[in-house]
Design a protein around this motif. Structure first.
Motif, short mmCIF file in Angstrom:
data_model
loop_
_atom_site.label_atom_id
_atom_site.label_comp_id
_atom_site.label_asym_id
_atom_site.label_seq_id
_atom_site.Cartn_x
_atom_site.Cartn_y
_atom_site.Cartn_z
N THR A 206 0.87 -1.18 0.00
CA THR A 206 0.00 0.00 0.00
C THR A 206 0.90 1.22 0.00
OG1 THR A 206 -0.06 -0.23 2.39
CG2 THR A 206 -2.09 -0.74 1.23
N PRO A 208 2.94 4.74 -1.89
CA PRO A 208 3.98 4.90 -2.91
C PRO A 208 5.32 4.29 -2.53
CG PRO A 208 3.61 6.96 -1.76
CD PRO A 208 2.53 6.01 -1.30
N ASP A 209 5.64 4.28 -1.22
CA ASP A 209 6.95 3.72 -0.85
C ASP A 209 7.00 2.23 -1.15
OD1 ASP A 209 5.07 3.29 1.14
OD2 ASP A 209 6.17 4.34 2.71
N ASP A 210 5.88 1.53 -0.87
CA ASP A 210 5.84 0.11 -1.19
C ASP A 210 5.62 -0.14 -2.69
OD1 ASP A 210 6.23 -0.42 1.48
OD2 ASP A 210 4.15 -0.90 1.91
N GLU A 212 6.92 1.49 -5.07
CA GLU A 212 8.23 1.56 -5.70
C GLU A 212 8.93 0.20 -5.66
OE1 GLU A 212 10.66 4.61 -3.98
OE2 GLU A 212 12.28 4.27 -5.40
N LEU A 243 3.00 10.80 -7.26
CA LEU A 243 3.49 9.65 -6.51
C LEU A 243 3.74 8.45 -7.42
CD1 LEU A 243 1.31 10.06 -3.33
CD2 LEU A 243 3.77 10.39 -3.51
N LYS A 246 7.00 9.24 -8.96
CA LYS A 246 8.11 9.05 -8.01
C LYS A 246 8.38 7.57 -7.75
CE LYS A 246 7.67 13.19 -5.15
NZ LYS A 246 7.53 13.64 -3.77
N TYR B 59 11.65 -7.17 0.60
CA TYR B 59 10.34 -7.50 0.04
C TYR B 59 10.48 -8.50 -1.13
CZ TYR B 59 7.98 -3.32 2.10
OH TYR B 59 7.44 -2.37 2.92
N GLN B 97 4.85 -9.43 6.57
CA GLN B 97 3.46 -9.45 6.09
C GLN B 97 3.32 -10.15 4.75
OE1 GLN B 97 1.25 -5.76 6.07
NE2 GLN B 97 2.95 -4.73 7.02
N ARG B 117 -1.51 -11.12 7.54
CA ARG B 117 -1.92 -11.42 6.16
C ARG B 117 -1.15 -12.55 5.51
NH1 ARG B 117 -3.68 -6.12 6.76
NH2 ARG B 117 -1.59 -5.37 7.13
N MET C 1 4.17 8.64 3.62
CA MET C 1 4.72 7.45 2.97
C MET C 1 6.22 7.46 3.14
SD MET C 1 2.26 5.80 1.69
CE MET C 1 0.96 6.30 2.79
N CYS C 2 6.77 6.52 3.84
CA CYS C 2 8.08 6.84 4.32
C CYS C 2 8.79 5.67 4.96
CB CYS C 2 7.97 7.94 5.38
SG CYS C 2 6.78 9.20 4.94
N GLY C 3 9.97 5.98 5.46
CA GLY C 3 10.69 5.04 6.29
C GLY C 3 10.83 5.60 7.70
N ARG C 32 12.94 4.53 0.82
CA ARG C 32 11.53 4.68 1.18
C ARG C 32 11.13 6.15 1.25
NH1 ARG C 32 9.11 0.06 2.79
NH2 ARG C 32 7.30 1.28 3.36
N MET C 149 8.69 10.34 1.81
CA MET C 149 8.20 10.46 0.44
C MET C 149 6.85 11.15 0.59
SD MET C 149 7.29 7.50 -2.38
CE MET C 149 8.91 6.90 -2.78
N ALA C 150 6.81 12.43 0.27
CA ALA C 150 5.61 13.23 0.56
C ALA C 150 4.41 12.70 -0.21
CB ALA C 150 5.87 14.68 0.17
N THR C 151 3.24 12.68 0.42
CA THR C 151 2.03 12.28 -0.31
C THR C 151 1.24 13.52 -0.73
OG1 THR C 151 0.98 11.89 1.82
CG2 THR C 151 1.75 9.97 0.61
N ASN C 174 4.35 6.81 9.25
CA ASN C 174 4.33 6.25 7.90
C ASN C 174 2.89 5.87 7.62
OD1 ASN C 174 4.91 5.05 5.44
ND2 ASN C 174 5.72 3.18 6.35
N PHE C 231 -4.48 5.04 7.69
CA PHE C 231 -3.40 4.06 7.81
C PHE C 231 -2.20 4.75 8.45
CE2 PHE C 231 -4.95 0.46 5.32
CZ PHE C 231 -6.08 1.02 4.78
N ARG C 246 0.43 0.95 15.66
CA ARG C 246 -0.03 0.75 14.27
C ARG C 246 -1.55 0.77 14.26
NH1 ARG C 246 2.53 -4.64 12.07
NH2 ARG C 246 2.50 -3.66 10.02
N SER C 250 -3.11 -2.05 9.78
CA SER C 250 -1.65 -2.26 9.79
C SER C 250 -1.08 -2.72 8.46
CB SER C 250 -1.26 -3.28 10.87
OG SER C 250 -1.47 -2.74 12.13
N CYS C 251 -1.33 -1.95 7.42
CA CYS C 251 -0.73 -2.28 6.13
C CYS C 251 0.71 -1.81 6.02
CB CYS C 251 -1.52 -1.62 5.00
SG CYS C 251 -2.94 -2.57 4.51
N LYS C 252 1.02 -0.70 6.69
CA LYS C 252 2.37 -0.17 6.54
C LYS C 252 3.33 -1.03 7.36
CE LYS C 252 3.01 2.41 4.09
NZ LYS C 252 3.05 2.18 2.61
N PRO C 253 4.51 -1.27 6.82
CA PRO C 253 5.41 -2.24 7.44
C PRO C 253 6.01 -1.74 8.75
CG PRO C 253 6.49 -1.14 5.62
CD PRO C 253 5.07 -0.66 5.60
N ALA C 254 6.35 -2.68 9.63
CA ALA C 254 6.96 -2.33 10.91
C ALA C 254 7.64 -3.57 11.47
CB ALA C 254 5.90 -1.84 11.89
#
Lengths: 441, 227, 297
Positions: A206, A208-210, A212, A243, A246, B59, B97, B117, C1-3, C32, C149-151, C174, C231, C246, C250-254
């Protein structure tokens, strides 16, 4: 009882008009929202509200039959080792085998190939017939991943990562049980005859970072050969385009709310998303801000019908357009020859949109073998090729009149708007003025 | 035995070399060192070779794997073996995930834990997790077998179709339309066969089977709460 | 969207290495978030004094502004310059006056304040940003960092993370919040002020507001589960604490690693791979909708 004289004639409410009343009655009877195919039916500001400024004294036109007006476009020039070269800037949009019959998919391939352009798979995988009849085939990579496999990925000429579509940005697909035939079920690894719900988000990324990282994987699997498209439904086109760019897309496909779908909620089709006209300029602005306009390619879709629409979309900054609904009409969708059968389905030629039911008299949006056999893929393909030619010829006519030797040289400054709405949305002046609503200058 | 050091040469060279292998190659055993969490390592393989990756990957390692055996001596990031077609992927550590997401075939073995997931939208793959799996695993799972020796997180098998979920430990909660089902002899045989292929010692009788109640296969207004 | 990265030391042993470790973690997350980067470091505290981090175009601008500030508040601040940022140490009772001066000044901006927190953020590739500010040489008990990474909001220094809206409080994020405009309006009515249109600043402001109203950090994060939609993965720093949350999906990784020495957070495992003893650490992914918090006294 006698009717009194001077009685007022029946008067319908604009708010509770007959359509609204019928929908309330339908909802009360069934308890489920209305599901249908096609795109937005409401009136929206559209390309019809724009006009071209032909050449005269200050500019010089080209001769229609002698002086060349180029129409070719190359897609995927940014990173792909094998960009796609199209003769015309009109492609055929993704429509699944499942939502469409086998002969309909074949006809799309034949028509597109004859016209020198690409066609696209859909949510349901690639069929051998479709690959065989499409000289350039774009393979969609969707949240459901039905039928996704690396062999077809490598057979494709380009890969389109679908994030959303204009008819339902933020929503997943639906395919009702009538259309899940044994073959469709097998391709999608689903039980036959169930109501299939597709996911609205990709299962393994989900944002843009993912994205990419996902694009990198698809490039690695296909050895960096194929152009990677990213398709979004128009809703926040400036950010989404920026995005996608990018994240490493080669091509961005921007689908406005007039874009069709095989089946989704009517409320979604009519109330979510941006009209195509309003989506193009912000997307182009995003690419210009990143210094990427014309370096990666922008394909615009959603309600493209005529060569004038093609020319207007290109003038506003698109590199190509894509057609779906119009292509189905060219194949024979809503053809008056089936009027008697449309009547039996409670509709009429020109209004039929129950593509989800699988009862299409024209044999296009169905999996019923008897109905599907009505469509001759050779003849239907020819009709599509004819129509694509007309779109191109019409766009060239306009471009030449504006003094352009290539469709890509059309500019926003070649346009004016008939309405304040269209002027604001397209960022071109109201006709006869130099006023662009919403801009300082 | 070809070896490839990802600290010295780019990923592109590794994947290109692996993709160039023919089905009859005699270079059947590859060692990859210093993966350092890189993404898309050994993805898109389609020859019956073994690739051992010494370390942690990012990934989509072994994404869309076909025929090959990929062994990861470390942790795997998001979407390991996503959309795998055949062959085997083995993660000696933990998986992040969406492990085995949309996998169509083959065997994915995770010797540690898998997070959220796991097996989402699986379409025929067999997944064996020696540890536990996170929430929302097997969401919209269509076909295949997910075998978990440890526990399962919340909303297991939400909106599941015809996949089989075998869990030995505790299930935090079941998702919409997922129910415990009686295990038939056929199910037991399938489970035993998957465990055997994975080289995992466990008694089929210790597992419970979960699958679809099939109440959401056709939209019905009385089930609207489940949507 | 980021690290995102975070490192919280449970004991003083690794404090001198904090900046070097955090820097390495941050640089690994460059892909990221290539637009901008930032970090907060919780260093020494001096009794009765507060650290103000400010930013300006360059060291000359900062020096001039600090001299003017000194006159305005009638105290000469102790200053350390780090490229476009300066950390001033002043008496706690001068903080309000100094803040007012900074906000009224055209050439400098307020970045963050706290007894221990120093906050640095700038546009550019993360590896450049960490070097410019000299992160590898910084020490502290904990730190959090972010690559962006700016949204939807602008790529600017102010739009970079971490965001701080309260003393010693900062947050990185993130994901993408879906109701931040409404929450921002509610918080503005509650007297909170915002410098950007950024959703993350709203999340930071929300937590500061809850804490102002008496909630613990843990309670504030729990409350955010019902009030913030969308998210997100948050990593939060306070003067003595470190927390992770989260969203329920919790879609964003951690990924987290815990040893006797530290707790570390990374958006991807590779951010943690260089930490000492990580091969023996307890590695886990935080559960959805669950507050994880660590405190050091």
């Amino acid at each position: 009882m006698s009717v009194p004289p001077h009685r007022t004639p029946p008067r319908f409410s604009a708010t509770f008009n007959p359509n609204v009343i019928a929908e309330i009655q339908r909802a009360a009877a069934t308890g489920i929202y209305d599901i249908r195919g096609g795109g937005a039916k409401r009136a929206l500001p559209h390309f019809d509200d724009l006009l071209f400024l032909g050449a005269s004294i200050s500019r010089y036109p080209l001769e229609g039959y002698r002086e060349k007006c180029g129409t070719d476009v190359t897609l995927g020039t940014r990173f792909a080792r094998k960009p796609i070269k199209l003769k015309i800037p009109v492609t055929v949009a993704g429509m699944s085998f499942g939502s469409l019959s086998g002969p309909a998919k074949e006809a799309l391939g034949r028509g597109a190939s004859a016209a020198g352009t690409s066609t696209t798979t859909g949510d349901g995988g690639m069929t051998p017939e479709e690959r065989g009849h499409s000289s350039i085939l774009v393979y969609q990579y969707l949240p459901s991943r039905y039928g996704m496999n690396p062999d077809d990925l490598r057979k494709a000429d380009a890969i389109e990562i679908v994030i959303g579509q204009g008819a339902k940005p933020g929503g997943g697909g639906m395919l009702l049980g009538q259309k899940i035939s044994p073959r469709v079920a097998k391709m999608r690894t689903l039980p036959e005859g169930i109501d299939q719900r597709s996911a609205c988000r990709h299962p393994d990324w989900t944002g843009p970072d993912d994205l990419e990282i996902k694009i990198e994987e698809l490039r690695e699997i296909t050895d960096w050969e194929k152009p990677i498209y990213v398709k979004v439904g128009a809703s926040r086109p400036y950010y989404d385009t920026a995005l996608a760019a990018k994240s490493g897309a080669d091509v961005i496909v921007l689908d406005g709310m007039q874009g069709g779908t095989a089946a989704t909620q009517d409320v979604f089709i009519e109330h979510v998303g941006l009209p195509t006209l309003a989506a193009i300029r912000p997307a182009v602005q995003a690419l210009q801000d990143l210094g990427l306009h014309r370096k990666l390619q922008l394909i615009v879709s959603g309600g493209i019908r005529t060569g004038a629409d093609v020319a207007k979309a290109l003038a506003l900054g698109a590199d190509a357009v894509s057609i779906g609904t119009a292509a189905l009409i060219a194949l024979g969708d809503n053809d008056p020859q089936w009027e008697a059968e449309y009547q039996k389905l409670g509709t009429t030629a020109g209004a039929y949109d129950d593509w989800q039911e699988g009862l299409d008299p024209a044999g296009i949006t169905t999996q019923d073998p008897v109905l599907a056999a009505r469509l001759d893929p050779v003849k239907a393909g020819r009709r599509l090729a004819n129509y694509l030619s007309v779109l191109t010829l019409e766009a060239q006519t306009i471009a030449r009149a504006c003094g352009k030797s290539h469709l890509h040289n059309l500019e926003p400054e070649d346009l004016v708007a008939l309405t304040i709405e269209a002027a604001a949305m397209a960022g071109v002046p109201l006709a006869g003025t130099n006023w662009i609503p919403g801009r300082d200058k | 035995m070809p070896s490839f050091d990802l600290a010295r040469a780019p990923l592109r060279e590794l994947n290109a070399a692996l993709h160039a292998l023919s089905p009859t190659t005699n270079e059947t055993h590859w060692i990859v060192s210093n993966p350092s969490g890189k993404h898309a390592v050994a993805c898109g393989l389609d020859a019956p070779v073994t690739v051992e990756i010494d370390g942690h990957v990012g990934y989509y390692c072994a994404g869309m794997n076909k025929a090959a055996t990929v062994v990861i001596s470390g942790n795997a990031g998001v979407g390991v073996a996503e959309n795998m077609m055949s062959g085997e992927v083995r993660v000696k550590g933990d998986a992040s995930q969406s492990a085995g997401a949309t996998g169509c075939g083959g065997l994915l073995v995770i010797e540690g834990n898998a997070s959220a997931r796991c097996g989402i939208s699986m379409k025929g793959i067999d997944i064996v997790v020696k540890g536990s799996i996170g929430p929302m695993s097997a969401f919209m799972a269509q076909a295949g077998n997910l075998v978990v020796l440890g526990d399962a997180g919340d909303a297991l098998g939400d909106s599941i179709y015809e996949a089989r979920l075998f869990v030995r430990g505790r299930v935090a909660s079941l998702g919409a339309d997922c129910i415990e089902k009686p295990m038939t002899e056929e199910d037991r045989a399938i489970l035993a066969a998957v465990l055997k292929r994975a080289g995992v010692e466990a008694r089929a009788d210790d597992f419970k089977l979960y699958g679809s109640a099939r109440r959401l296969y056709h939209f019905h207004i009385d089930n609207v709460d489940a949507y | 969207m980021c690290g995102i990265v975070g490192l919280f030391l449970k004991a003083p042993r690794l404090e001198r290495e904090l900046g070097a470790l955090l820097s390495e973690m941050l640089v690994v997350m460059s892909d990221r978030g290539p637009d901008s980067a930032g970090f907060a470091v919780y260093g020494d505290r001096t009794q009765g004094r507060v650290k103000l981090t400010i930013s300006g175009a360059d060291e000359d601008v900062l020096r001039r502004a600090v001299a003017e500030l000194g006159k305005a508040i009638n105290e000469t601040p102790a200053v350390t310059l780090h490229d476009t940022h300066a950390v001033l140490s002043i008496c706690f009772d001068k903080e309000k006056a100094a803040r007012a001066f900074i906000e009224g000044h055209d050439d400098i901006s307020f970045v963050g304040a706290g007894a221990r927190m120093e906050l640095y953020k700038e546009v550019g590739r993360p590896e450049q940003v960490t070097q410019r500010f000299g992160l590898p040489r910084m020490a502290g008990s904990h730190g959090i960092g972010h690559t962006r990474m700016a949204t939807e909001s602008a790529v600017t220094t102010r739009g970079a993370h971490p965001f701080s809206t309260g003393l010693d409080q900062c947050l990185v994020h993130n994901g993408s919040l879906s109701n931040h405009n409404g929450v921002r309006r509610m918080l503005q009515r509650e007297g909170m002020r915002f410098a950007t249109e950024n959703d993350t600043e709203v999340a930071a402001g929300y937590l500061s507001w809850r804490i102002r109203e008496g909630a613990s950090l843990k309670q504030a994060l729990t409350d955010s589960l019902s009030d913030l939609d969308g998210f997100y993965t948050f990593v939060v720093g306070t003067e003595t604490g470190f927390a992770v949350l989260r969203d329920p999906i919790s879609c964003k990784p951690a990924v987290m690693a815990e040893t006797d020495d530290y707790v570390a957070f990374g958006s991807e495992y590779r951010a943690l791979a260089g930490l000492p003893g990580v091969d023996k650490a307890h590695i886990f992914e935080p559960e959805p909708a669950t507050v994880y918090a660590w405190e050091r006294r």
